[in-house]
Design a protein around this motif. Structure first.
Motif, PDB file in Angstrom:
ATOM      1  N   UNK A  43     -18.659  31.525   5.997  1.00  0.00           N
ATOM      2  CA  UNK A  43     -18.532  30.690   4.770  1.00  0.00           C
ATOM      3  C   UNK A  43     -19.688  31.084   3.852  1.00  0.00           C
ATOM      4  N   UNK A  44     -20.660  31.476   4.295  1.00  0.00           N
ATOM      5  CA  UNK A  44     -21.822  31.964   3.068  1.00  0.00           C
ATOM      6  C   UNK A  44     -21.682  33.572   2.883  1.00  0.00           C
ATOM      7  N   UNK A  45     -20.754  34.029   3.813  1.00  0.00           N
ATOM      8  CA  UNK A  45     -20.797  35.661   3.321  1.00  0.00           C
ATOM      9  C   UNK A  45     -22.303  36.491   3.846  1.00  0.00           C
ATOM     10  N   UNK A  46     -22.588  35.941   5.082  1.00  0.00           N
ATOM     11  CA  UNK A  46     -23.729  36.624   5.436  1.00  0.00           C
ATOM     12  C   UNK A  46     -23.269  37.177   6.821  1.00  0.00           C
ATOM     13  N   UNK A  47     -24.227  38.391   7.121  1.00  0.00           N
ATOM     14  CA  UNK A  47     -23.750  39.010   8.306  1.00  0.00           C
ATOM     15  C   UNK A  47     -24.275  38.488   9.685  1.00  0.00           C
ATOM     16  N   UNK A  48     -25.290  37.891   9.597  1.00  0.00           N
ATOM     17  CA  UNK A  48     -25.652  37.465  11.097  1.00  0.00           C
ATOM     18  C   UNK A  48     -26.154  35.847  10.914  1.00  0.00           C
ATOM     19  N   UNK A  49     -26.043  35.156  12.211  1.00  0.00           N
ATOM     20  CA  UNK A  49     -26.271  33.748  12.435  1.00  0.00           C
ATOM     21  C   UNK A  49     -26.648  33.525  13.686  1.00  0.00           C
ATOM     22  N   UNK A  50     -27.693  32.840  14.025  1.00  0.00           N
ATOM     23  CA  UNK A  50     -27.792  32.337  15.242  1.00  0.00           C
ATOM     24  C   UNK A  50     -28.687  31.054  15.312  1.00  0.00           C
ATOM     25  N   UNK A  51     -28.323  30.434  16.400  1.00  0.00           N
ATOM     26  CA  UNK A  51     -29.265  29.159  16.844  1.00  0.00           C
ATOM     27  C   UNK A  51     -29.987  29.423  18.258  1.00  0.00           C
ATOM     28  N   UNK A  52     -31.178  29.037  18.211  1.00  0.00           N
ATOM     29  CA  UNK A  52     -31.926  29.126  19.211  1.00  0.00           C
ATOM     30  C   UNK A  52     -32.839  27.951  19.669  1.00  0.00           C
ATOM     31  N   UNK A  53     -33.203  28.158  20.993  1.00  0.00           N
ATOM     32  CA  UNK A  53     -34.239  27.021  21.392  1.00  0.00           C
ATOM     33  C   UNK A  53     -35.548  27.579  21.998  1.00  0.00           C
ATOM     34  N   UNK A  54     -36.546  26.834  21.729  1.00  0.00           N
ATOM     35  CA  UNK A  54     -37.969  26.889  22.120  1.00  0.00           C
ATOM     36  C   UNK A  54     -37.854  27.222  23.929  1.00  0.00           C
ATOM     37  N   UNK A  55     -38.503  28.233  24.511  1.00  0.00           N
ATOM     38  CA  UNK A  55     -38.634  28.605  25.824  1.00  0.00           C
ATOM     39  C   UNK A  55     -39.994  28.950  26.168  1.00  0.00           C
ATOM     40  N   UNK A  56     -40.398  29.113  27.380  1.00  0.00           N
ATOM     41  CA  UNK A  56     -41.664  29.713  27.769  1.00  0.00           C
ATOM     42  C   UNK A  56     -42.609  28.397  28.040  1.00  0.00           C
ATOM     43  N   UNK A  57     -43.672  28.794  28.930  1.00  0.00           N
ATOM     44  CA  UNK A  57     -44.562  27.794  29.077  1.00  0.00           C
ATOM     45  C   UNK A  57     -45.375  27.304  27.771  1.00  0.00           C
ATOM     46  N   UNK A  59     -44.094  27.398  24.784  1.00  0.00           N
ATOM     47  CA  UNK A  59     -43.102  27.375  23.757  1.00  0.00           C
ATOM     48  C   UNK A  59     -43.085  28.509  22.518  1.00  0.00           C
ATOM     49  N   UNK A  60     -43.453  29.669  22.977  1.00  0.00           N
ATOM     50  CA  UNK A  60     -43.834  30.481  22.005  1.00  0.00           C
ATOM     51  C   UNK A  60     -42.611  31.517  21.969  1.00  0.00           C
ATOM     52  N   UNK A  61     -41.878  31.449  22.790  1.00  0.00           N
ATOM     53  CA  UNK A  61     -40.599  32.336  22.603  1.00  0.00           C
ATOM     54  C   UNK A  61     -39.098  31.380  22.332  1.00  0.00           C
ATOM     55  N   UNK A  62     -38.355  32.229  21.785  1.00  0.00           N
ATOM     56  CA  UNK A  62     -36.675  31.628  21.685  1.00  0.00           C
ATOM     57  C   UNK A  62     -35.885  32.288  22.381  1.00  0.00           C
ATOM     58  N   UNK A  63     -34.945  31.641  22.883  1.00  0.00           N
ATOM     59  CA  UNK A  63     -33.858  31.884  23.614  1.00  0.00           C
ATOM     60  C   UNK A  63     -32.393  31.549  22.768  1.00  0.00           C
ATOM     61  N   UNK A  64     -31.771  32.546  22.141  1.00  0.00           N
ATOM     62  CA  UNK A  64     -30.638  32.134  21.421  1.00  0.00           C
ATOM     63  C   UNK A  64     -29.207  31.434  22.276  1.00  0.00           C
ATOM     64  N   UNK A  65     -28.681  30.754  21.550  1.00  0.00           N
ATOM     65  CA  UNK A  65     -27.804  30.124  22.374  1.00  0.00           C
ATOM     66  C   UNK A  65     -26.133  30.269  21.830  1.00  0.00           C
ATOM     67  N   UNK A  66     -26.394  31.172  20.640  1.00  0.00           N
ATOM     68  CA  UNK A  66     -25.193  31.390  19.865  1.00  0.00           C
ATOM     69  C   UNK A  66     -25.412  32.429  19.022  1.00  0.00           C
ATOM     70  N   UNK A  67     -24.743  33.714  18.826  1.00  0.00           N
ATOM     71  CA  UNK A  67     -25.017  34.698  18.005  1.00  0.00           C
ATOM     72  C   UNK A  67     -23.940  35.236  17.439  1.00  0.00           C
ATOM     73  N   UNK A  68     -23.662  35.253  16.095  1.00  0.00           N
ATOM     74  CA  UNK A  68     -22.630  35.764  15.337  1.00  0.00           C
ATOM     75  C   UNK A  68     -23.217  37.118  14.755  1.00  0.00           C
ATOM     76  N   UNK A  69     -22.433  38.402  14.675  1.00  0.00           N
ATOM     77  CA  UNK A  69     -23.182  39.474  14.545  1.00  0.00           C
ATOM     78  C   UNK A  69     -22.044  40.158  13.300  1.00  0.00           C
TER      79      UNK A  69
END
Length: 208
Positions: A43-57, A59-69
């Protein structure tokens, strides 16, 4: 001319929102996140989009839940926040780098590998205000419709945050059930679980 341009921009933004709302309204969990990133990108005409959640002891890392490329869903991945534009987003506020974002974050090799030129990200919070993750869009070109991108991300951040909070609660409950069942199955004592009407819903392996 300025008035016509303003009205046209508002109508385009409304159409974008309607399309994304319609495309995600019936989905929850993983399907919601996949639909959201796909529709944001298209919809926005943008190449990449992703949503991620914090992880790690820490909370200094991100693990993606969905990625559009760009043309399909990409594989999920995990990365450290340090040295990335996401570090300025998580737990803080929305950040936008309309151009030359890779030059501003030379330690973020992923930006260079993907050819990313522009970036916009918004933090996701729980209902109690705890940082949960982030929602991000990136492009190989400079971002032009910055006002529209910002408005769309702000609107969907609360929904994405609520869905992520629900997902994490379900994951925690599922893990608790798994650990509880493991303890029962390893117990030498006979253990049974009864429903309110007296029916046996589970009997451990030591139950005779």
């Amino acid at each position: 001319v300025a008035v016509v341009r303003d009205i046209s921009q508002r109508r385009r933004s409304e159409s974008l929102l309607e399309a994304i709302v319609e495309g995600t309204s019936r989905n929850t969990g993983d399907e919601f996140f996949r639909s959201l990133v796909r529709l944001l990108s298209l919809s926005l005409g943008i190449r990449y989009a992703f949503v991620g959640e914090l992880t790690g002891p820490g909370k200094d890392r991100v693990r993606t839940l969905a990625v559009w490329s760009g043309a399909e869903f990409g594989s999920n991945f995990e990365y450290a926040l340090a040295g990335t534009p996401c570090q300025n987003v998580v737990g803080r506020t929305m950040c936008m780098y309309p151009a030359q974002v890779a030059r501003q974050f030379p330690e973020d090799q992923l930006l260079a590998d993907m050819g990313v030129e522009s970036y916009a990200g918004i933090p996701l919070f729980s209902s109690s205000g705890e940082p949960l993750g982030l929602l991000t869009v990136m492009d190989v070109r400079p971002m032009e419709a910055q006002t529209t991108i910002e408005a769309v991300l702000q609107i969907f951040a609360s929904r994405a945050g609520a869905e992520l909070e629900r997902k994490q609660a379900e994951d925690t409950l599922r893990e608790s059930h798994r650990l509880f069942r493991a303890l029962i199955e390893q117990s030498a004592d006979g253990i049974m679980l009864l429903a309110a009407d007296g029916l046996i819903t589970y009997a451990g392996p030591s139950t005779t």
